[in-house]
Design a protein around this motif. Structure first.
Motif, PDB file in Angstrom:
ATOM      1  N   GLY A 153      40.920   7.433  53.514  1.00 18.33           N
ATOM      2  CA  GLY A 153      42.081   8.308  53.407  1.00 18.33           C
ATOM      3  C   GLY A 153      43.418   7.707  53.794  1.00 18.33           C
ATOM      4  N   GLY A 155      45.238   5.858  51.960  1.00 17.25           N
ATOM      5  CA  GLY A 155      46.107   5.728  50.778  1.00 17.25           C
ATOM      6  C   GLY A 155      45.810   4.507  49.926  1.00 17.25           C
ATOM      7  N   THR A 156      44.664   3.877  50.140  1.00 17.58           N
ATOM      8  CA  THR A 156      44.316   2.663  49.386  1.00 17.58           C
ATOM      9  C   THR A 156      44.371   2.902  47.881  1.00 17.58           C
ATOM     10  N   SER A 157      43.735   3.987  47.444  1.00 17.00           N
ATOM     11  CA  SER A 157      43.675   4.213  45.986  1.00 17.00           C
ATOM     12  C   SER A 157      45.057   4.487  45.412  1.00 17.00           C
ATOM     13  N   ALA A 158      45.829   5.310  46.093  1.00 15.74           N
ATOM     14  CA  ALA A 158      47.168   5.633  45.579  1.00 15.74           C
ATOM     15  C   ALA A 158      48.005   4.352  45.462  1.00 15.74           C
ATOM     16  N   SER A 264      38.075   1.111  48.153  1.00 12.89           N
ATOM     17  CA  SER A 264      37.946   2.285  49.021  1.00 12.89           C
ATOM     18  C   SER A 264      36.863   3.159  48.401  1.00 12.89           C
ATOM     19  N   ASN A 318      50.689   1.768  55.585  1.00 13.76           N
ATOM     20  CA  ASN A 318      51.059   2.933  54.761  1.00 13.76           C
ATOM     21  C   ASN A 318      51.324   4.153  55.650  1.00 13.76           C
ATOM     22  N   PRO A 346      56.659   4.021  53.487  1.00 17.06           N
ATOM     23  CA  PRO A 346      56.913   5.248  54.260  1.00 17.06           C
ATOM     24  C   PRO A 346      56.011   6.408  53.849  1.00 17.06           C
ATOM     25  N   ASP A 348      55.626   9.700  52.354  1.00 15.10           N
ATOM     26  CA  ASP A 348      56.495  10.370  51.390  1.00 15.10           C
ATOM     27  C   ASP A 348      55.670  11.385  50.594  1.00 15.10           C
ATOM     28  N   GLU A 356      50.852  13.296  41.884  1.00 13.49           N
ATOM     29  CA  GLU A 356      49.440  13.688  41.765  1.00 13.49           C
ATOM     30  C   GLU A 356      49.304  15.057  41.092  1.00 13.49           C
TER      31      GLU A 356
HETATM   32  N1  LIG Z   1      52.690   6.928  51.796  1.00 13.53           N
HETATM   33  C1  LIG Z   1      52.144   8.114  51.518  1.00 13.53           C
HETATM   34  N2  LIG Z   1      52.841   9.247  51.761  1.00 13.53           N
HETATM   35  C2  LIG Z   1      52.292  10.443  51.489  1.00 13.53           C
HETATM   36  N3  LIG Z   1      51.080  10.629  50.962  1.00 13.53           N
HETATM   37  C3  LIG Z   1      50.341   9.531  50.691  1.00 13.53           C
HETATM   38  C4  LIG Z   1      50.842   8.233  50.954  1.00 13.53           C
HETATM   39  N4  LIG Z   1      49.877   7.339  50.564  1.00 13.53           N
HETATM   40  C5  LIG Z   1      48.845   8.065  50.089  1.00 13.53           C
HETATM   41  N5  LIG Z   1      49.114   9.385  50.166  1.00 13.53           N
HETATM   42  C6  LIG Z   1      48.236  10.494  49.754  1.00 13.53           C
HETATM   43  O1  LIG Z   1      47.127  10.495  50.625  1.00 13.53           O
HETATM   44  C7  LIG Z   1      45.965  10.982  49.967  1.00 13.53           C
HETATM   45  C8  LIG Z   1      44.830  10.022  50.156  1.00 13.53           C
HETATM   46  O2  LIG Z   1      45.125   8.840  49.440  1.00 13.53           O
HETATM   47  P1  LIG Z   1      44.038   7.954  48.704  1.00 13.53           P
HETATM   48  O3  LIG Z   1      43.057   8.788  47.988  1.00 13.53           O
HETATM   49  O4  LIG Z   1      44.789   6.939  47.976  1.00 13.53           O
HETATM   50  O5  LIG Z   1      43.351   7.317  49.988  1.00 13.53           O
HETATM   51  P2  LIG Z   1      42.088   6.329  50.069  1.00 13.53           P
HETATM   52  O6  LIG Z   1      42.372   5.478  51.236  1.00 13.53           O
HETATM   53  O7  LIG Z   1      41.861   5.699  48.792  1.00 13.53           O
HETATM   54  O8  LIG Z   1      40.939   7.355  50.386  1.00 13.53           O
HETATM   55  P3  LIG Z   1      39.343   7.148  50.270  1.00 13.53           P
HETATM   56  O9  LIG Z   1      38.950   6.569  51.558  1.00 13.53           O
HETATM   57  O10 LIG Z   1      38.816   8.526  50.067  1.00 13.53           O
HETATM   58  O11 LIG Z   1      39.077   6.269  49.119  1.00 13.53           O
HETATM   59  C9  LIG Z   1      46.350  11.180  48.510  1.00 13.53           C
HETATM   60  O12 LIG Z   1      46.642  12.535  48.293  1.00 13.53           O
HETATM   61  C10 LIG Z   1      47.613  10.343  48.375  1.00 13.53           C
HETATM   62  O13 LIG Z   1      48.474  10.804  47.367  1.00 13.53           O
END
Ligand SMILES: Nc1ncnc2c1ncn2[C@@H]1O[C@H](COP(=O)(O)OP(=O)(O)OP(=O)(O)O)[C@@H](O)[C@H]1O
Ligand SMILES: [Mg+2]
Length: 410
Positions: A153, A155-158, A264, A318, A346, A348, A356
């Motif tokens: 969680g 934000g790796t995927s985003a 992730s 992140n 940041p 955001d 999304e």
């Molecule tokens: N810098 C940021 N500011 C605000 N929201 C963010 C930011 N980076 C990521 N997010 C949001 O956080 C949530 C989790 O992100 P994401 O799914 O990319 O995480 P992940 O690390 O890939 O999770 P997982 O471990 O489930 O694979 C998503 O809704 C994403 O849009």
């Protein structure tokens, strides 16, 4: 049609000294062939004499193609003269006027890689040059970037999805992008597609080397980006295994210059295999104690995998500013983690949740384009590095040997 030479060729220089108009046209067209993106081709209207005078001035290339009208001993004599000016690693291909098996045998016995009859059509020219470069330098052109979170969680995927857009659009690189999260993937929402397949089907296509089937599993958000449209498996279904996934990687590494993998949500054995092979690893963490602690442990494990080096790890912090008073400072992060964060992103929610929820791509928003720009150095560092096999001294002369070394013995 996909053949063994349908890959991005390694960085190399190829000089042609030819006179036949049709062959010159074909050689010019090579520059528009994606496989030759890293091959510098220079064409001079000439023959073995022009090559000799060129290499008295400058160093010889990886491969030289020479056209000749004469095929008797006097030509072989001129080849010998040329070999005196060529580097050890230079290979030669001769283009002649007639189909002559004895001549072919004689030339190959003295170290010439191949003999072709003019005019040489484009497909043949491309194939012969590609084969020669692959034999000599190996298929070292592709680069793999893996991304992983220090925990879930963060934000790796985003961020990886933003990076995929950046590499394909801003850097204009033909990119293959997939994750390994199976039914847990967030790619369909992030990249805007309905999953048409799953990882089990994809590794099956790889096991049978079926490019056409794999091709039908791709979603193409832009001209340069191919995304594996997986994610239809059940969330509680077992993951594909590392060895199967590796076959899929081998297959895509052979035809895409850049392969981006979001780890992730992958099982540990799969994370390990991919990170072991990746040229660049982006570790994402948030500026919180638990996340940074995991990042430190993960980095130490990756360091062991990579023979003690952390030079190919980029740390991305992140969600900076999510809870400023409770966050670890930049200085403390660098102290504890051995490396400085390459990029800080940041918190955001407006940008991330708007894109999304509205099914928009990051680069459709100004803040998203800025975020992509910030992330790009992670990819740039690995894409600009020269493949090992073509670095001066490390040049591998390969199994077929060089023009010079054989001709001298002959
Ligand atoms: N810098 C940021 N500011 C605000 N929201 C963010 C930011 N980076 C990521 N997010 C949001 O956080 C949530 C989790 O992100 P994401 O799914 O990319 O995480 P992940 O690390 O890939 O999770 P997982 O471990 O489930 O694979 C998503 O809704 C994403 O849009
Ligand atoms: Mg994820």
């Amino acid at each position: 049609m996909t053949t063994e030479t349908s890959i991005l060729l390694p960085e190399a220089r190829v000089d042609l000294f030819i006179k036949d108009k049709e062959t010159i046209e074909a050689a010019r067209s090579l520059q528009n062939d994606w496989r030759f993106a890293r091959v510098t081709i220079s064409i001079e209207e000439g023959d073995v004499e022009s090559a000799i005078s060129a290499y008295t001035q400058a160093s010889s290339p990886t491969l030289v193609l020479l056209e000749t009208d004469v095929t008797d001993d006097s030509f072989v004599g001129r080849l010998e003269a040329l070999s005196a000016y060529c580097n050890e690693g230079t290979n030669a291909i001769v283009i002649g006027p007639v189909n002559d098996i004895n001549l072919y045998r004689h030339l190959t016995s003295i170290g010439v890689s191949d003999y072709l009859v003019k005019p040489v059509p484009l497909a043949t020219l491309a194939e012969i040059i590609a084969q020669s470069l692959i034999e000599k330098l190996g298929a070292v052109g592709s680069r793999m970037i893996a991304t992983i979170g220090s925990k879930g969680g963060v934000g790796t995927s985003a961020l990886t999805q933003a990076l995929a857009l950046g590499i394909s659009e801003n850097l204009d690189q033909k990119t293959f992008f997939m994750d390994a999260a199976g039914g847990w993937t967030s790619m369909p929402v992030g990249m805007g597609f309905e999953p048409t397949t799953n990882l089990h089907e994809a590794v099956k296509a790889a096991a049978s080397k079926d490019f056409d089937v794999l091709d039908r599993m791709l979603f193409k958000p832009n001209e340069k980006l191919s995304v594996l449209a997986a994610g239809s498996e059940a969330m509680l279904e077992p993951s594909v295994q590392a060895a199967q996934y590796e076959e899929l990687i081998d297959m895509v590494m052979a035809s895409y210059p850049v392969v981006l993998i979001d780890l992730s949500g992958a099982i540990p054995s799969l994370k390990r295999m991919v990170m072991n092979r990746a040229h660049e690893i982006m570790i994402v963490a948030t500026p919180t104690l638990s996340s940074l602690r995991a990042a430190r442990t993960l980095m130490q494990e990756v360091k062991v995998l990579h023979g003690g080096s952390i030079s190919n790890i980029d740390l991305v912090i992140n969600m900076e500013g999510l809870m400023p008073s409770k966050e670890v400072s930049k200085k403390d992060i660098a102290d504890v983690l051995e490396i400085k964060p390459s990029v800080t992103i940041p918190f955001d929610p407006k940008l991330f949740l708007t894109t999304e929820n509205e099914g928009k791509k990051m680069n459709q928003e100004k803040a998203g384009r800025e975020l992509i720009e910030r992330l790009l150095p992670v990819a740039q560092s690995v894409l600009s590095s020269v493949p090992l096999a073509v670095k001066g001294d490390a040049l591998d002369l390969g199994v077929i040997g060089s023009f010079l070394s054989k001709i001298k013995k002959g």
